[in-house]
Enzyme design. Structure first.
Site, PDB file in Angstrom:
ATOM      1  N   PRO A 110      -2.536   0.481   1.968  1.00  0.00           N
ATOM      2  CA  PRO A 110      -1.169   0.436   1.462  1.00  0.00           C
ATOM      3  C   PRO A 110      -1.027   0.611  -0.050  1.00  0.00           C
ATOM      4  O   PRO A 110       0.084   0.702  -0.549  1.00  0.00           O
ATOM      5  CB  PRO A 110      -0.703  -0.967   1.869  1.00  0.00           C
ATOM      6  CG  PRO A 110      -1.951  -1.763   1.997  1.00  0.00           C
ATOM      7  CD  PRO A 110      -3.066  -0.834   2.344  1.00  0.00           C
ATOM      8  N   ASP A 146      -1.323  12.744   0.885  1.00  0.00           N
ATOM      9  CA  ASP A 146       0.119  12.509   0.914  1.00  0.00           C
ATOM     10  C   ASP A 146       0.593  12.143  -0.488  1.00  0.00           C
ATOM     11  O   ASP A 146      -0.213  11.793  -1.357  1.00  0.00           O
ATOM     12  CB  ASP A 146       0.444  11.346   1.873  1.00  0.00           C
ATOM     13  CG  ASP A 146       0.302  11.793   3.320  1.00  0.00           C
ATOM     14  OD1 ASP A 146       0.135  13.004   3.547  1.00  0.00           O
ATOM     15  OD2 ASP A 146       0.357  10.931   4.209  1.00  0.00           O
ATOM     16  N   LYS A 165       4.147  17.094  -1.449  1.00  0.00           N
ATOM     17  CA  LYS A 165       5.121  17.625  -2.402  1.00  0.00           C
ATOM     18  C   LYS A 165       5.224  19.128  -2.312  1.00  0.00           C
ATOM     19  O   LYS A 165       4.246  19.828  -2.137  1.00  0.00           O
ATOM     20  CB  LYS A 165       4.664  17.255  -3.815  1.00  0.00           C
ATOM     21  CG  LYS A 165       5.608  16.315  -4.473  1.00  0.00           C
ATOM     22  CD  LYS A 165       5.331  16.247  -5.921  1.00  0.00           C
ATOM     23  CE  LYS A 165       5.977  15.006  -6.524  1.00  0.00           C
ATOM     24  NZ  LYS A 165       5.307  14.647  -7.730  1.00  0.00           N
ATOM     25  N   ASP A 179      -2.695   3.419   7.641  1.00  0.00           N
ATOM     26  CA  ASP A 179      -3.599   3.864   8.704  1.00  0.00           C
ATOM     27  C   ASP A 179      -3.054   5.181   9.260  1.00  0.00           C
ATOM     28  O   ASP A 179      -1.845   5.293   9.510  1.00  0.00           O
ATOM     29  CB  ASP A 179      -3.643   2.811   9.815  1.00  0.00           C
ATOM     30  CG  ASP A 179      -4.596   3.224  10.914  1.00  0.00           C
ATOM     31  OD1 ASP A 179      -5.776   2.850  10.830  1.00  0.00           O
ATOM     32  OD2 ASP A 179      -4.165   3.961  11.832  1.00  0.00           O
ATOM     33  N   ILE A 196      -0.871   5.097  12.468  1.00  0.00           N
ATOM     34  CA  ILE A 196       0.362   4.305  12.578  1.00  0.00           C
ATOM     35  C   ILE A 196       1.436   4.998  11.764  1.00  0.00           C
ATOM     36  O   ILE A 196       1.368   5.037  10.526  1.00  0.00           O
ATOM     37  CB  ILE A 196       0.123   2.851  12.144  1.00  0.00           C
ATOM     38  CG1 ILE A 196      -0.825   2.226  13.168  1.00  0.00           C
ATOM     39  CG2 ILE A 196       1.447   2.081  12.068  1.00  0.00           C
ATOM     40  CD1 ILE A 196      -1.114   0.788  13.018  1.00  0.00           C
ATOM     41  N   THR A 234      -3.080  -0.805   7.568  1.00  0.00           N
ATOM     42  CA  THR A 234      -1.703  -0.353   7.675  1.00  0.00           C
ATOM     43  C   THR A 234      -0.783  -1.230   6.819  1.00  0.00           C
ATOM     44  O   THR A 234      -1.114  -2.388   6.505  1.00  0.00           O
ATOM     45  CB  THR A 234      -1.258  -0.333   9.151  1.00  0.00           C
ATOM     46  OG1 THR A 234       0.010   0.286   9.228  1.00  0.00           O
ATOM     47  CG2 THR A 234      -1.200  -1.734   9.756  1.00  0.00           C
ATOM     48  N   MET A 250       9.763   2.343   7.461  1.00  0.00           N
ATOM     49  CA  MET A 250      10.806   3.322   7.104  1.00  0.00           C
ATOM     50  C   MET A 250      12.185   2.845   7.539  1.00  0.00           C
ATOM     51  O   MET A 250      13.010   3.635   7.985  1.00  0.00           O
ATOM     52  CB  MET A 250      10.503   4.683   7.751  1.00  0.00           C
ATOM     53  CG  MET A 250       9.205   5.304   7.259  1.00  0.00           C
ATOM     54  SD  MET A 250       8.785   6.808   8.134  1.00  0.00           S
ATOM     55  CE  MET A 250       7.867   6.181   9.519  1.00  0.00           C
TER      56      MET A 250
HETATM   57  C1  LIG Z   1       5.357   7.385   6.963  1.00  0.00           C
HETATM   58  S1  LIG Z   1       5.107   5.667   7.055  1.00  0.00           S
HETATM   59  C2  LIG Z   1       3.372   5.640   6.951  1.00  0.00           C
HETATM   60  C3  LIG Z   1       2.779   4.363   7.377  1.00  0.00           C
HETATM   61  C4  LIG Z   1       1.281   4.324   7.172  1.00  0.00           C
HETATM   62  N1  LIG Z   1       0.609   5.268   7.986  1.00  0.00           N
HETATM   63  C5  LIG Z   1       0.718   2.927   7.401  1.00  0.00           C
HETATM   64  O1  LIG Z   1      -0.093   2.746   8.324  1.00  0.00           O
HETATM   65  O2  LIG Z   1       1.042   2.031   6.645  1.00  0.00           O
HETATM   66  C6  LIG Z   1       5.627   5.153   5.487  1.00  0.00           C
HETATM   67  C7  LIG Z   1       6.283   3.781   5.520  1.00  0.00           C
HETATM   68  O3  LIG Z   1       5.305   2.772   5.540  1.00  0.00           O
HETATM   69  C8  LIG Z   1       5.773   1.652   4.810  1.00  0.00           C
HETATM   70  N2  LIG Z   1       4.861   1.451   3.674  1.00  0.00           N
HETATM   71  C9  LIG Z   1       3.748   2.146   3.392  1.00  0.00           C
HETATM   72  N3  LIG Z   1       3.128   1.654   2.304  1.00  0.00           N
HETATM   73  C10 LIG Z   1       3.878   0.612   1.885  1.00  0.00           C
HETATM   74  C11 LIG Z   1       3.768  -0.306   0.802  1.00  0.00           C
HETATM   75  N4  LIG Z   1       2.753  -0.260  -0.057  1.00  0.00           N
HETATM   76  N5  LIG Z   1       4.729  -1.261   0.673  1.00  0.00           N
HETATM   77  C12 LIG Z   1       5.752  -1.322   1.552  1.00  0.00           C
HETATM   78  N6  LIG Z   1       5.890  -0.486   2.578  1.00  0.00           N
HETATM   79  C13 LIG Z   1       4.981   0.470   2.752  1.00  0.00           C
HETATM   80  C14 LIG Z   1       7.155   1.974   4.341  1.00  0.00           C
HETATM   81  O4  LIG Z   1       8.053   1.500   5.314  1.00  0.00           O
HETATM   82  C15 LIG Z   1       7.123   3.470   4.303  1.00  0.00           C
HETATM   83  O5  LIG Z   1       8.415   4.015   4.392  1.00  0.00           O
END
Ligand SMILES: C[S@@+](CC[C@H](N)C(=O)[O-])C[C@H]1O[C@@H](n2cnc3c(N)ncnc32)[C@H](O)[C@@H]1O
Length: 487
Positions: free
Chosen positions: A234, A257, A279, A312, A315, A340, A392
């Protein structure tokens, strides 16, 4: 893992260098135990050693008699003339004045001098050494604690396998052959990386010659590239897995990403090609089809390709879709899971996702568009005694709270919004389900943010540990930890 930035350390007190001493004239002033120890040390590096002392111990005389390498003994009080032609000198007497004199004379003649146990009068110091020649590991505490250096040496002696010298001698032997065999720097480097990895995992025990090693390398590695689908976690770079780190340090190309943290990006091999697939011109991200095409293009070359995704990859990361494309195109791949956002953000906000008293189930959902909301099973999402983690969900948070309350979840259920979780700018806003939209507005929460709904959120106040000094700090102009109820 500790990451030091240039700002934190201005300079090293000593620069560790390795010196070629074979046949070089070195002088030791002293005739006791310490001098003998230094004699053995210098002789290991092939130095041509002269010892000067008024008296030599029995041990030194016996050692020199049996030594296969000649040692020049001069029975005399120390004089500056003995320094002539010396490459370096060690003062090892038990007389401070003599040692000091040696140091002064040597410094004047620009000869490197080490005075045993006397940093001030030394221009060089000798580190503790783990010897797996040609591999040498030198441990120096800049003279602060030779005991600590020795302890670390003991640990390393234990960790580093004895047969490292066999491996290194082979690599040395293969070097000119490899130069002839492959012209590209990349192929040579790939062979070396492959050979070292295979040797460590014990897969080369039957292969002792260069030709067989090359044959195996070409069928095992060179003929095909590989794509590694990697979860970057994260944000906090220390949450990266060891496996991910190893791959990022050998990758030729990294397709990443947009949201990968700077700390993680800094760990990628410096000469890897970076492709930001998050981007495109004017801030729009690349379409999935374009990313797939890039994966195929790079995957079909003989390259180590890292596809780096936040959290992850399996996810809400479309990792599965990308792998299906690789399978269709017969491209080899491996998956490296990452932490994740749900795990990372919950942990750093002090919210256990399950708890015997409050929640037996945890559910991950996403609610970023009308379609995803319509396909959700709201009655099951709104069940009591479960934690719901929403990825999201920021933009359409009002629908989320409305629907959950409509299908039976208590409006007073605790919620937390974790913004930029696990990073130094993490903020956590806590309130009740019916106040979700107010929280977002009041604290101007931005993406990336994760919403956690459930009774477990009540524990955040008690269990918050990350940036806890800012916890409930009302006077702070810009509070980072907003752990309080929206009014
Ligand atoms: C496209 S999803 C990808 C999730 C990623 N594959 C995962 O396992 O964490 C992106 C969303 O994950 C959440 N997210 C990812 N990193 C985050 C962080 N550092 N703090 C808060 N939310 C996060 C948010 O809701 C964001 O909009």
């Amino acid at each position: 893992m500790l990451i030091f930035s240039q700002k934190m350390i201005k300079y090293m007190e000593y620069l560790p260098i390795t010196v070629q001493l074979e046949y070089k004239a070195c002088l030791i002033v002293g005739g006791g135990d310490v001098a003998l120890r230094k004699l053995k040390h210098l002789q290991k590096a092939g130095a041509s050693v002269t010892l000067v002392a008024k008296q030599f111990s029995e041990e030194i005389l016996e050692y020199c008699q049996n030594s296969t390498i000649a040692v020049h003994l001069i029975k005399s009080a120390y004089e500056a003339k003995f320094l002539a032609g010396q490459f370096l000198v060690v003062a090892a007497t038990n007389n401070y004045q003599v040692n000091k004199q040696v140091s002064n004379d040597a410094t004047e003649q620009r000869i490197w001098v080490n005075v045993v146990d006397d940093l001030e009068n030394s221009t060089f110091i000798m580190p503790a050494v783990v010897d797996r020649s040609p591999l040498l590991v030198a441990i120096s505490t800049s003279g602060v604690s030779p005991v600590l250096a020795r302890k670390i040496k003991e640990k390393l002696e234990w960790i580093l396998p004895d047969n490292l010298s066999i491996l290194l001698n082979r690599l040395k032997d293969y070097r000119p052959k490899l130069k002839k065999k492959y012209h590209s720097f990349k192929d040579k480097r790939s062979f070396n990386e492959w050979y070292i990895d295979k040797s460590f995992s014990g897969e080369l025990t039957q292969i002792n010659d260069f030709e067989s090693a090359i044959k195996y390398f070409e069928t095992d590695y060179l003929a095909k590239g590989k794509v590694y689908l990697i979860g970057a976690g994260p944000g906090d770079p220390e949450l990266l897995t060891v496996k991910a780190l190893k791959i990022l340090q050998k990758a030729d190309v990294v397709l990443h990403d947009a949201l990968i943290s700077e700390g993680v990006m800094a760990l990628i091999r410096k000469d890897a090609s970076l492709v930001n697939v998050g981007k495109r011109a004017k801030g729009h991200s690349k379409k999935q089809e374009e990313i797939n095409e890039l994966l195929i293009e790079y995957g079909k070359q003989n390259l180590t390709v890292a596809r780096l995704k936040g959290g992850d990859p399996f996810i809400y990361g479309r990792g599965g879709e990308e792998l299906e494309v690789l399978v269709e195109n017969q491209i080899d791949f491996e998956v490296v899971p990452g932490i994740t956002a749900a795990s990372g953000c919950a942990s750093y906000a002090g919210i256990p996702l399950t708890h015997r008293e409050y929640s037996q189930t945890v559910m991950f959902i996403t609610a970023h568009c009308k379609n995803s909301e319509d396909s959700l099973n709201w009655p099951s999402i709104a069940r009591q005694n479960q934690t719901v983690v929403v990825y999201m969900g920021l933009l359409r948070n009002h629908i989320l709270s409305e629907q959950m309350i409509k299908y039976g979840r208590d409006p007073d259920t605790s919620v937390a919004i974790v913004e930029n979780g696990t990073s130094p700018s993490q903020r956590v806003a806590v309130g009740r389900l019916c106040q979700l939209s107010e929280l977002v507005e009041q604290y101007q929460i931005t993406s990336p943010s994760l919403i956690i709904i459930g009774e477990v959120v009540q524990l955040a106040e008690k269990l918050a540990w990350y940036q806890s000094s800012l916890f409930l700090n009302e006077n702070n102009q810009e509070p980072r930890y907003l752990l309080k109820e929206a009014v």
